[in-house]
Design a protein around this motif. Structure first.
Motif, PDB file in Angstrom:
ATOM      1  N   GLY A  79      -0.666  -4.518  -0.473  1.00 33.25           N
ATOM      2  CA  GLY A  79      -1.144  -3.384   0.302  1.00 33.25           C
ATOM      3  C   GLY A  79      -2.610  -3.526   0.668  1.00 33.25           C
ATOM      4  N   LEU A  80      -3.127  -2.523   1.358  1.00 30.39           N
ATOM      5  CA  LEU A  80      -4.463  -2.598   1.927  1.00 30.39           C
ATOM      6  C   LEU A  80      -5.587  -2.299   0.952  1.00 30.39           C
ATOM      7  CD1 LEU A  80      -3.822  -0.739   5.319  1.00 30.39           C
ATOM      8  CD2 LEU A  80      -3.493  -3.156   4.775  1.00 30.39           C
ATOM      9  N   SER A  81      -5.325  -1.505  -0.085  1.00 33.53           N
ATOM     10  CA  SER A  81      -6.430  -0.995  -0.895  1.00 33.53           C
ATOM     11  C   SER A  81      -6.156  -0.959  -2.394  1.00 33.53           C
ATOM     12  CB  SER A  81      -6.764   0.429  -0.438  1.00 33.53           C
ATOM     13  OG  SER A  81      -5.615   1.273  -0.532  1.00 33.53           O
ATOM     14  N   GLU A  82      -4.969  -1.339  -2.843  1.00 30.56           N
ATOM     15  CA  GLU A  82      -4.587  -1.162  -4.235  1.00 30.56           C
ATOM     16  C   GLU A  82      -5.362  -2.042  -5.204  1.00 30.56           C
ATOM     17  OE1 GLU A  82      -2.657  -1.505  -1.532  1.00 30.56           O
ATOM     18  OE2 GLU A  82      -0.566  -1.104  -2.022  1.00 30.56           O
ATOM     19  N   GLN A  83      -6.050  -3.086  -4.701  1.00 27.50           N
ATOM     20  CA  GLN A  83      -6.850  -3.909  -5.595  1.00 27.50           C
ATOM     21  C   GLN A  83      -7.902  -3.078  -6.323  1.00 27.50           C
ATOM     22  OE1 GLN A  83      -6.616  -4.212  -2.296  1.00 27.50           O
ATOM     23  NE2 GLN A  83      -8.406  -5.139  -1.335  1.00 27.50           N
ATOM     24  N   ASP A  84      -8.429  -2.055  -5.667  1.00 31.84           N
ATOM     25  CA  ASP A  84      -9.404  -1.176  -6.318  1.00 31.84           C
ATOM     26  C   ASP A  84      -8.818  -0.552  -7.580  1.00 31.84           C
ATOM     27  OD1 ASP A  84     -11.124  -1.633  -4.208  1.00 31.84           O
ATOM     28  OD2 ASP A  84     -11.271   0.465  -3.597  1.00 31.84           O
ATOM     29  N   ILE A  85      -7.620  -0.033  -7.461  1.00 32.96           N
ATOM     30  CA  ILE A  85      -6.984   0.666  -8.578  1.00 32.96           C
ATOM     31  C   ILE A  85      -6.643  -0.309  -9.692  1.00 32.96           C
ATOM     32  CG2 ILE A  85      -5.027   2.103  -9.251  1.00 32.96           C
ATOM     33  CD1 ILE A  85      -4.912   3.051  -6.294  1.00 32.96           C
ATOM     34  N   VAL A  86      -6.084  -1.449  -9.329  1.00 27.88           N
ATOM     35  CA  VAL A  86      -5.725  -2.464 -10.323  1.00 27.88           C
ATOM     36  C   VAL A  86      -6.961  -2.890 -11.111  1.00 27.88           C
ATOM     37  CG1 VAL A  86      -4.877  -4.825 -10.625  1.00 27.88           C
ATOM     38  CG2 VAL A  86      -3.727  -3.280  -9.025  1.00 27.88           C
ATOM     39  N   LEU A  87      -8.061  -3.128 -10.415  1.00 24.10           N
ATOM     40  CA  LEU A  87      -9.289  -3.566 -11.079  1.00 24.10           C
ATOM     41  C   LEU A  87      -9.851  -2.471 -11.985  1.00 24.10           C
ATOM     42  CD1 LEU A  87     -10.944  -5.419  -8.070  1.00 24.10           C
ATOM     43  CD2 LEU A  87     -10.256  -6.485 -10.232  1.00 24.10           C
ATOM     44  N   GLU A  98      -6.055  -8.884   2.689  1.00 26.12           N
ATOM     45  CA  GLU A  98      -7.179  -8.535   3.570  1.00 26.12           C
ATOM     46  C   GLU A  98      -6.760  -7.444   4.541  1.00 26.12           C
ATOM     47  OE1 GLU A  98     -10.800  -8.698   5.889  1.00 26.12           O
ATOM     48  OE2 GLU A  98     -10.338  -9.353   3.853  1.00 26.12           O
ATOM     49  N   TRP A  99      -7.535  -6.372   4.578  1.00 32.43           N
ATOM     50  CA  TRP A  99      -7.322  -5.314   5.578  1.00 32.43           C
ATOM     51  C   TRP A  99      -8.277  -5.548   6.737  1.00 32.43           C
ATOM     52  CZ3 TRP A  99      -8.751   0.552   4.800  1.00 32.43           C
ATOM     53  CH2 TRP A  99      -8.382   1.261   5.957  1.00 32.43           C
ATOM     54  N   TYR A 100      -9.564  -5.322   6.495  1.00 35.43           N
ATOM     55  CA  TYR A 100     -10.590  -5.614   7.492  1.00 35.43           C
ATOM     56  C   TYR A 100     -11.913  -5.720   6.755  1.00 35.43           C
ATOM     57  CZ  TYR A 100     -13.076  -1.123   7.538  1.00 35.43           C
ATOM     58  OH  TYR A 100     -13.855  -0.042   7.189  1.00 35.43           O
ATOM     59  N   GLY A 101     -12.954  -6.180   7.424  1.00 29.93           N
ATOM     60  CA  GLY A 101     -14.285  -6.220   6.834  1.00 29.93           C
ATOM     61  C   GLY A 101     -14.722  -7.561   6.303  1.00 29.93           C
ATOM     62  N   GLU A 102     -13.782  -8.475   6.060  1.00 28.80           N
ATOM     63  CA  GLU A 102     -14.114  -9.831   5.613  1.00 28.80           C
ATOM     64  C   GLU A 102     -15.009  -9.823   4.374  1.00 28.80           C
ATOM     65  OE1 GLU A 102     -15.725 -11.760   9.064  1.00 28.80           O
ATOM     66  OE2 GLU A 102     -13.781 -11.898  10.047  1.00 28.80           O
ATOM     67  N   GLN A 103     -14.682  -8.962   3.426  1.00 23.42           N
ATOM     68  CA  GLN A 103     -15.411  -8.939   2.163  1.00 23.42           C
ATOM     69  C   GLN A 103     -14.928 -10.083   1.270  1.00 23.42           C
ATOM     70  OE1 GLN A 103     -17.958  -6.725   1.498  1.00 23.42           O
ATOM     71  NE2 GLN A 103     -17.691  -6.191   3.655  1.00 23.42           N
ATOM     72  N   PRO A 104     -15.761 -10.536   0.321  1.00 26.47           N
ATOM     73  CA  PRO A 104     -15.353 -11.639  -0.553  1.00 26.47           C
ATOM     74  C   PRO A 104     -14.070 -11.315  -1.315  1.00 26.47           C
ATOM     75  CG  PRO A 104     -17.711 -11.236  -0.750  1.00 26.47           C
ATOM     76  CD  PRO A 104     -17.143 -10.100   0.057  1.00 26.47           C
ATOM     77  N   TYR A 105     -13.060 -12.134  -1.118  1.00 27.22           N
ATOM     78  CA  TYR A 105     -11.755 -11.959  -1.769  1.00 27.22           C
ATOM     79  C   TYR A 105     -11.162 -10.579  -1.492  1.00 27.22           C
ATOM     80  CZ  TYR A 105     -13.387 -16.185  -3.947  1.00 27.22           C
ATOM     81  OH  TYR A 105     -13.884 -17.455  -4.130  1.00 27.22           O
ATOM     82  N   ALA A 106     -11.467 -10.046  -0.312  1.00 26.39           N
ATOM     83  CA  ALA A 106     -10.941  -8.748   0.129  1.00 26.39           C
ATOM     84  C   ALA A 106     -11.278  -7.625  -0.846  1.00 26.39           C
ATOM     85  CB  ALA A 106      -9.434  -8.826   0.364  1.00 26.39           C
ATOM     86  N   VAL A 107     -12.345  -7.794  -1.601  1.00 25.51           N
ATOM     87  CA  VAL A 107     -12.801  -6.774  -2.543  1.00 25.51           C
ATOM     88  C   VAL A 107     -14.166  -6.288  -2.090  1.00 25.51           C
ATOM     89  CG1 VAL A 107     -13.484  -6.284  -4.928  1.00 25.51           C
ATOM     90  CG2 VAL A 107     -11.474  -7.711  -4.470  1.00 25.51           C
ATOM     91  N   THR A 145       1.874  -0.007  -2.696  1.00 24.60           N
ATOM     92  CA  THR A 145       1.956   1.440  -2.482  1.00 24.60           C
ATOM     93  C   THR A 145       1.292   1.875  -1.186  1.00 24.60           C
ATOM     94  OG1 THR A 145      -0.084   1.836  -3.764  1.00 24.60           O
ATOM     95  CG2 THR A 145       2.006   1.886  -4.971  1.00 24.60           C
ATOM     96  N   ASN A 146       0.426   1.009  -0.630  1.00 27.26           N
ATOM     97  CA  ASN A 146      -0.288   1.315   0.607  1.00 27.26           C
ATOM     98  C   ASN A 146      -0.101   0.171   1.594  1.00 27.26           C
ATOM     99  OD1 ASN A 146      -1.985   2.756   2.370  1.00 27.26           O
ATOM    100  ND2 ASN A 146      -3.828   1.799   1.571  1.00 27.26           N
ATOM    101  N   SER A 147       1.155  -0.227   1.780  1.00 28.00           N
ATOM    102  CA  SER A 147       1.436  -1.455   2.532  1.00 28.00           C
ATOM    103  C   SER A 147       2.343  -1.269   3.732  1.00 28.00           C
ATOM    104  CB  SER A 147       2.096  -2.480   1.593  1.00 28.00           C
ATOM    105  OG  SER A 147       3.387  -2.023   1.205  1.00 28.00           O
ATOM    106  N   GLY A 148       2.888  -0.068   3.914  1.00 26.52           N
ATOM    107  CA  GLY A 148       3.876   0.104   4.967  1.00 26.52           C
ATOM    108  C   GLY A 148       5.208  -0.549   4.638  1.00 26.52           C
ATOM    109  N   MET A 149       5.429  -0.862   3.365  1.00 29.86           N
ATOM    110  CA  MET A 149       6.639  -1.565   2.931  1.00 29.86           C
ATOM    111  C   MET A 149       7.904  -0.768   3.258  1.00 29.86           C
ATOM    112  SD  MET A 149       7.620  -2.894  -0.924  1.00 29.86           S
ATOM    113  CE  MET A 149       5.991  -3.591  -1.182  1.00 29.86           C
ATOM    114  N   LYS A 150       8.835  -1.413   3.938  1.00 31.35           N
ATOM    115  CA  LYS A 150      10.134  -0.818   4.234  1.00 31.35           C
ATOM    116  C   LYS A 150      11.125  -1.191   3.128  1.00 31.35           C
ATOM    117  CE  LYS A 150       8.424   0.596   8.151  1.00 31.35           C
ATOM    118  NZ  LYS A 150       7.997   2.003   8.285  1.00 31.35           N
ATOM    119  N   GLU A 151      12.279  -0.559   3.151  1.00 30.57           N
ATOM    120  CA  GLU A 151      13.254  -0.826   2.098  1.00 30.57           C
ATOM    121  C   GLU A 151      13.729  -2.269   2.130  1.00 30.57           C
ATOM    122  OE1 GLU A 151      16.888   1.447  -0.178  1.00 30.57           O
ATOM    123  OE2 GLU A 151      16.324   2.093   1.851  1.00 30.57           O
TER     124      GLU A 151
END
Length: 356
Positions: A79-87, A98-107, A145-151
């Motif tokens: 997903g786009l943002s769940e790395q924050d929660i996991v960390l 990677e969502w956007y912003g080109e941050q190091p390791y998408a973090v 959880t924030n990925s647009g995942m379909k069934e």
């Protein structure tokens, strides 16, 4: 599958990266300390240094239920943002998206300290989920959880590893941050820690709201940084606007009827009166965005603009407002609150604000 659910400028992907080396909350915005049971880790601790979580862990989600038999060691975030929660829960994913912003390791900066020296694989959803690459990582938990995942995606992922799709009753993207946090925390055997993350974040905002009573009842509008095809995209109440409502602001109620459920309101330059509220927050990112907006006569004529009640945020603060995780919300609280105080007082300059 869209790589980002929000309409943004095409220039976003080429904006220069900015890396901050962590942050500390100050004044009335300090995160309230929370105790934890002896069998629960403190947010940010590494799994190796604390007692294990509660397993097996069974969680309910929009496609049924998933059981995680033991503490996962190879977590893949699709997903786009769940790395924050996991960390923040004390785990380090082996892959992030990677969502956007080109941050190091998408973090992003608000979570970089938690990532430490880890170098997770960075996935892309530009052409859909990278199933083969994800399988090659040998995941033991897939989080989307924030990925647009379909069934159908969920079924494919579930053949690789236990998988977390969206929350019950949620939307494809950006379901309530509390629900996502609690779902992920429970799957990681850290339900109490997840509850602490949610409660302490809300407590920090409540403290800031109490310290700034002038925010109470003021009507605020949150908008993207410019016009695209003659329209500016503005956020109705409940869509990524918690950072305002938790501070005591009333999020612009007139936008509700102008937006489809789960989407922004698209406002033409002829209808900008609808955003002429007590405070306006623009995810402007660059000074040129302000200049471009001010060239639109109906924008420049707004009372909230002329009377210095508009806040223009830098790229990192804008990203934090878009991410809507406990970690990003704490960053917003620190860096946006002073700017909001100036805006309410009619003393907000037409310039970019953020960490600097």
């Amino acid at each position: 599958m869209p790589s980002r659910p929000f309409a943004r400028s095409s220039a976003e992907f080429t904006r220069r990266s900015a890396l901050l080396t962590g942050f500390s909350l100050a004044g009335g915005t300090l995160l309230a300390a929370c105790g934890s049971g002896s069998d629960e880790r403190v947010p940010g601790d590494s799994p190796a240094s604390t007692a294990p979580g509660n397993f097996p862990a069974t969680v309910q989600h929009r496609f049924g239920e998933t059981t995680v038999e033991a503490e996962p060691k190879r977590i893949v975030v699709v997903g786009l943002s769940e790395q924050d929660i996991v960390l923040e829960l004390g785990f380090t994913p082996v892959a992030v998206t990677e969502w956007y912003g080109e941050q190091p390791y998408a973090v992003w900066p608000w979570a970089q300290k938690l990532l430490g020296d880890a170098e997770p694989t960075v996935l892309s959803t530009a052409d859909g989920f990278e199933y083969e690459k994800i399988a090659s990582l040998q995941p033991d938990l897939i989080i989307g959880t924030n990925s647009g995942m379909k069934e159908s995606d969920y079924e494919k992922f579930s053949k690789m590893a236990p998988t977390l799709p969206g929350v019950v009753g949620g939307t494809d993207y950006f379901s309530p941050w509390e629900d996502q946090t609690l779902l992920i925390a429970k799957a990681l055997g850290q339900e109490k820690v997840g509850q602490n993350l949610v409660e302490s974040t809300k407590d920090a905002y409540a403290q800031a709201a109490e310290a700034n009573p002038e925010f109470a009842g003021k009507v605020a509008t949150f908008s993207q940084n410019g016009f695209y095809d003659g329209l500016i995209y503005v956020y109705p109440p409940g869509l990524g606007t918690d950072f305002l409502s938790m501070l005591g602001f009333t999020v612009n109620p007139d936008l509700t009827e102008l937006a489809k459920p789960g989407e922004q309101a698209a406002i033409s330059s002829e209808r900008l009166d609808v955003i002429d509220t007590d405070v306006l927050v623009i995810a402007a990112e660059e000074a040129e965005d302000i200049a471009t907006l001010e060239k639109v006569p109906t924008y420049a004529a707004l009372g909230v603009v002329k009377e210095q009640r508009t806040v223009y945020t830098d790229p990192i603060l804008s990203g934090a407002m878009y991410f809507v995780t406990p970690a990003s919300l704490k960053y917003v609280l620190e860096h946006l609150t002073p700017a909001l105080k100036k805006a309410v007082a009619g003393e907000s300059p037409a310039e970019i604000t953020g960490a600097a």
